[in-house]
Every structure is written in structure tokens, then in C-alpha cells.
Scaffold this active site. Structure first.
Site, PDB file in Angstrom:
ATOM      1  N   LYS A  41     -91.731  29.595  10.516  1.00 49.89           N
ATOM      2  CA  LYS A  41     -91.302  29.454   9.125  1.00 49.89           C
ATOM      3  C   LYS A  41     -90.312  30.548   8.748  1.00 49.89           C
ATOM      4  CE  LYS A  41     -95.864  27.658   7.931  1.00 49.89           C
ATOM      5  NZ  LYS A  41     -97.155  28.100   7.417  1.00 49.89           N
ATOM      6  N   ARG A  60    -100.411  31.966  32.941  1.00 45.07           N
ATOM      7  CA  ARG A  60    -101.289  32.862  33.702  1.00 45.07           C
ATOM      8  C   ARG A  60    -101.361  34.258  33.108  1.00 45.07           C
ATOM      9  NH1 ARG A  60     -99.189  32.088  39.271  1.00 45.07           N
ATOM     10  NH2 ARG A  60     -98.047  30.557  38.105  1.00 45.07           N
ATOM     11  N   THR A  61    -100.257  34.797  32.637  1.00 43.75           N
ATOM     12  CA  THR A  61    -100.314  36.159  32.102  1.00 43.75           C
ATOM     13  C   THR A  61    -101.175  36.209  30.843  1.00 43.75           C
ATOM     14  OG1 THR A  61     -98.096  36.565  32.974  1.00 43.75           O
ATOM     15  CG2 THR A  61     -98.921  38.130  31.372  1.00 43.75           C
ATOM     16  N   ARG A 103     -95.317  39.307  24.575  1.00 44.71           N
ATOM     17  CA  ARG A 103     -94.255  38.804  25.453  1.00 44.71           C
ATOM     18  C   ARG A 103     -93.152  38.269  24.566  1.00 44.71           C
ATOM     19  NH1 ARG A 103     -94.624  35.078  30.728  1.00 44.71           N
ATOM     20  NH2 ARG A 103     -95.181  37.147  31.510  1.00 44.71           N
ATOM     21  N   HIS A 148     -91.767  43.933  33.218  1.00 45.11           N
ATOM     22  CA  HIS A 148     -93.049  43.219  33.175  1.00 45.11           C
ATOM     23  C   HIS A 148     -94.041  44.176  33.852  1.00 45.11           C
ATOM     24  CE1 HIS A 148     -96.121  40.324  33.231  1.00 45.11           C
ATOM     25  NE2 HIS A 148     -95.518  39.291  33.775  1.00 45.11           N
TER      26      HIS A 148
END
Lengths: 319, 182
Positions: A91, A63-64, A113, A141
Site C-alpha cells: 500500500k 529455504r532461508t 531479505r 548473504h
């Protein structure tokens, strides 16, 4: 003009802790103005036309990420989703290399995030574009904190009360929760009273030094609050057995209809999602009339539009 | 301009609008006013009340925030948007766009862009309380309250209740407005 001489000049949104009450008010005012855009048949304004926003999600989020993506698109920015699992990060490329490479493609904002606290701050020193924190570890947040306060503010619209008149309980696993921390900063800066509630393993008394009350007894707190923010039990962040059983947690800290009956009749119930139905909140409460959970999601879009407009704008005018 | 002169100017705009509707044979029942926030919105509200006795209904008033549509949205200092309030569609309506001052024409251009997002009007006409020279875009007003001749670098300040303490139009000479005047 008679307006106050406040000017937003922050190119990044890293924490709510570092913002002033005026900064938070500017973000909320902007979000209020931009919310209307999403109600139009043409849900788009040209403010960020020609700007590029990159979603850099090193941790799962539906959702974010979607909310930031839609927010950027409603401002007419181009959006790139950087899928970490398929990228060169897997990698072994370092964050610095990844960020500088993406920036070299001509990016105006990075929405990040990351599981490690402080990563957005680090990133903001590596790149010259805007950096927006979409959740870093158990630190902050910011957009969730803002959208929660925005939703509370909206619920007060038809009253003469303000955020500073509000007493808000934040319930659950406080020490692991970036949502709790961002909420705490936004609410206290705007003058609200905050009580943190949870088992002592998740909500230690030491949190009182942040200028809030701490309680381990939900039933004692509920009759006195205007807002209850129920946090999700985050199984992915629990490293030890912080509580004996899910059943006991639900028994002591779950928001049920019986508990809601002890609250003020106009109490507002928030949850940042995704919910563990039947654990921290029952379906009857989550889907009931006191819950504003879907309004939070709607408001999240407006808040993220505001953050992108102000931060990208400040970066562009920095000269 | 003092409060009386402002009232007379808005009254004059009203008469010009009514004459226009008549000569152009416009069906007025769908007439709508759209004011650019914030003072254009106030003038539009007053015009709506003045038009009501002549039309038999109060034309709806929309409030347009053009912040997100400016040709320089990323200018410093950044404008905190006020929000648009448009509770009706503009499709097939005769629409009067209202602003306080017409100077460069850039605000009107932004407003035209913004209005298109709310439908396809029958036509849009422009009403302004004060008109001054200095157009940078090919835009002209249809209904003008008052023309003023001021120096290019002067700033025209419009004060209107209830936003301001009292109604008045003031000229501040030689302010480096740099097209900042709406």
C-alpha cells in the site's frame, strides 16, 4: 578459566566483511555446539524463551525463511513471518515506517531479505532491536557464507587440515552473487585461498583487488582445489545477455562427472541452491558422493541458531 | 586441594555411590553418569573408570552444556556454548549428575532442565567434588568429595587435567564472583 578472553558483542549481523576472524570462529563454534539440538527427539532449547523474531522477506525465499524460522523456534523464540505481498508495503508504506511499526510491537530481532544492497544496514540504524541480513541484493548473504564455511570445516574434521589449508573455487556469476561475496570474506578471513571462476562478463579481473585469484577457465582450476562452490545462474538478476547461450555456459562452466573426474578424489562440491540441474551442475554430480548440498541445508539451521543466539544475546546484554 | 586430595575425594564419591546403589537396591546395569561441562564431565569420566571394576562394565558418560538452559542466558559477556554430547537416552536409568563445585545451585537447576530433554530417568542423584555454602535454589548434593568453608565473595577454582596443566582446587579470596561460580 583458561579460555581466551574473546567476547561476542555484535547485536547485528549485516555483513561478513565487517567481522573479524575471531567473530567468525565464535559463530562457527556456537553453530557446532547447537547442531546437536536438531538431532534430539526434543529439538528445542530455552535460550531465547520470550524473545520475538520477525522474518521480513521482501524477496522470495523458501529455504532461508524456513531455516530462520526453525532456527528461532529451536531456541524457543516466537516467530512472526511478515508476508510482504499482503502487507501495507504494497500500500506504499516506507521501509522505515514498516520497521518502526513492527518494532513497536515488541520485537527482539528482525531477519531481513531485500533486493537492494545495504537495506539491512539502513534498517539497523532505524530500529533498536537486532537486525540480521538474510540476503541484500548482490551485496551479502552472511548466513550462507557461514554455513558454507561450516560445511567445509566439518568435512575437515577427520583430517588434520584447517580452513587455512584449503583452496576453494567459487564458480559462476560472481558479480551478481551475494553468496560469492559472503563466501569470499569468510574464507579469506580464515586464511583460505580463493579462486573465482566464471566468464569475464560475470567474473572480471578487477575482483583480484579483493585478495583472490580470478580465472575464466574452469578446467585449469579444478585439479588444484579442495572445494568447488557452484553458484546458481540467477536469471532474475541478469539484466543483459551476459553469456551467449545456456548451452555454452554449461559447456564451459557446468560441473559434470567428466570434470569431477579431473578433481582431487576428496573434493567437496557445494551449491547454495536452488539448483538449475543440467546448467551449472549435472544431477549426477549434485546427487553424487562428493556433493554436500543437503548437509549445507542442515548446517544452515545450526548456523542461523548461532547467529540468533549471539545477536539477540548481545542486544539483550547491551543494557 | 592438591592432586592427591582430589583423587581421594573422587575415590570417596565412588564408594558413596556404590554404597548408595546397594542400600537402595538399585539395579546398576543401567547406571549412567552425566557431567556438566567442562570440569564436571572430567570428574564423571574419572568416576566411570573407577566404577568399572566394581560394576563389571563402564557406565556411559554424557557431557551436558547448560548454556542454553541458564536462568540468565542473556547475561554479559555472552557464553559461547560448548555443545552437549549425550550418546544415550536417560529413560529409566539411574543417573548421577556430576559437577565440580556446588554453590548457588543454579547450574544444577539448569542441568536438571536440560536432562529432562533426553528422557525420563529412574532417578537423578548429584555428586560434586567441592561443596560450599551459598545455595540460592533448594538443591542439595548426595555425594560430596569435600566441604569447604569460604567467604561468600571468594572464588573456588577447580583445575583438572587434561583441560588444565595439573589437578588442584584453589581459593581466590574476595573476588566479586556474584554467583558466577558453578
Amino acid at each position: 578459566m583458561t579460555e581466551a578472553r574473546y567476547h561476542w558483542n555484535r547485536p547485528h549481523l549485516l555483513t561478513l566483511e565487517e567481522l573479524s576472524a575471531d567473530d567468525i570462529a565464535a559463530l562457527l563454534d556456537t553453530a557446532r555446539a547447537l547442531k546437536e539440538v536438531s538431532t534430539r527427539s526434543i529439538k528445542k532449547v530455552p535460550a531465547l524463551r520470550g524473545k520475538v523474531v520477525v522474518n521480513l522477506f521482501f524477496e522470495d525465499s523458501t529455504r532461508t525463511r524456513t531455516s530462520f524460522r526453525l532456527a528461532a523456534q529451536r531456541l524457543s523464540a516466537d516467530v512472526v513471518d511478515f508476508a510482504v505481498s499482503t502487507s501495507s508495503v504494497s500500500k506504499g508504506e516506507s521501509l522505515a515506517d514498516t520497521a518502526r511499526n513492527i518494532e513497536a510491537m515488541g520485537v527482539d530481532a528482525m531477519v531481513i531479505r531485500h533486493r537492494s544492497s545495504g537495506t539491512p544496514e539502513l534498517l539497523s540504524r532505524l530500529v533498536s532491536c537486532s537486525v540480521i541480513n538474510a540476503g541484500d541484493g548482490s551485496h551479502e548473504h552472511p548466513t550462507q557464507g557461514l554455513l558454507d564455511v561450516f560445511t567445509i570445516q566439518e568435512s575437515l574434521q577427520k583430517t588434520d587440515r584447517r580452513i587455512s589449508d584449503i583452496h576453494c573455487a567459487i564458480v559462476g556469476d560472481i558479480i551478481h552473487s551475494r553468496v560469492a561475496r559472503s563466501n569470499l570474506w569468510a574464507l579469506t578471513k580464515l586464511g583460505a585461498k580463493v579462486t573465482l571462476v566464471g566468464p569475464s562478463t560475470m567474473c572480471p579481473r578487477s575482483l583480484e583487488k579483493l585478495g583472490v585469484s580470478v580465472s575464466h577457465n574452469l578446467d585449469e582450476v579444478l585439479p588444484h582445489v579442495d572445494v568447488i562452490n557452484m553458484l546458481r545462474v540467477q536469471f532474475e538478476r541478469l539484466t543483459s545477455a551476459a553469456f551467449p547461450s545456456l548451452r555454452e555456459y554449461h559447456h564451459l562452466f557446468g560441473l559434470t562427472e567428466a570434470r569431477l573426474a579431473c578433481c582431487r578424489p576428496d573434493v567437496l562440491v557445494l551449491h547454495p541452491g536452488p539448483m538449475n540441474r543440467g546448467l551449472e551442475i549435472t544431477s549426477a554430480v549434485a546427487d553424487g558422493p562428493r556433493a554436500a548440498i543437503l548437509r549445507q541445508v542442515t548446517n544452515g539451521l545450526a548456523v542461523r541458531m548461532a547467529v540468533l543466539y549471539l545477536c539477540v544475546g548481545a542486544a539483550a546484554t547491551r543494557g | 586441594m592438591n592432586a592427591n586430595q582430589i583423587s581421594e575425594a573422587i575415590e570417596g564419591i565412588k564408594k558413596k555411590i556404590l554404597l548408595h546403589l546397594k542400600t537402595e537396591a538399585v539395579e546398576p546395569s543401567k547406571l549412567a553418569l552425566v557431567g556438566i561441562r567442562r570440569r564436571g564431565e572430567i570428574i564423571a569420566g574419572r568416576l566411570s573408570s573407577l566404577l568399572q571394576p566394581h560394576l563389571g562394565f563402564k557406565p556411559p558418560v554424557g557431557a551436558l552444556d547448560i548454556t542454553m538452559y541458564r536462568d540468565d542466558p542473556m547475561r554479559s559477556p555472552l557464553t559461547i556454548p560448548l555443545g552437549t554430547e549425550m550418546n544415550f537416552r536417560l529413560d529409566d536409568r539411574p543417573v548421577i549428575l556430576v559437577d565440580d563445585v556446588l554453590f548457588t545451585g543454579r547450574s544444577v537447576r539448569a542441568a536438571l532442565d536440560a536432562m529432562v530433554d533426553f528422557g525420563r530417568p529412574q532417578f537423578i542423584r548429584l555428586a560434586v567434588l567441592v561443596e560450599r555454602a551459598g545455595r540460592e535454589y533448594p538443591i542439595a548434593a548426595d555425594f560430596i568429595g569435600r566441604n569447604t568453608e569460604v567467604d561468600r565473595n571468594s572464588l573456588i577454582r577447580v583445575h583438572l587435567r587434561p583441560l588444565d596443566h595439573q589437578d588442584g582446587v584453589f581459593i581466590e579470596p574476595d573476588k566479586k564472583g556474584k554467583g558466577g561460580q558453578r
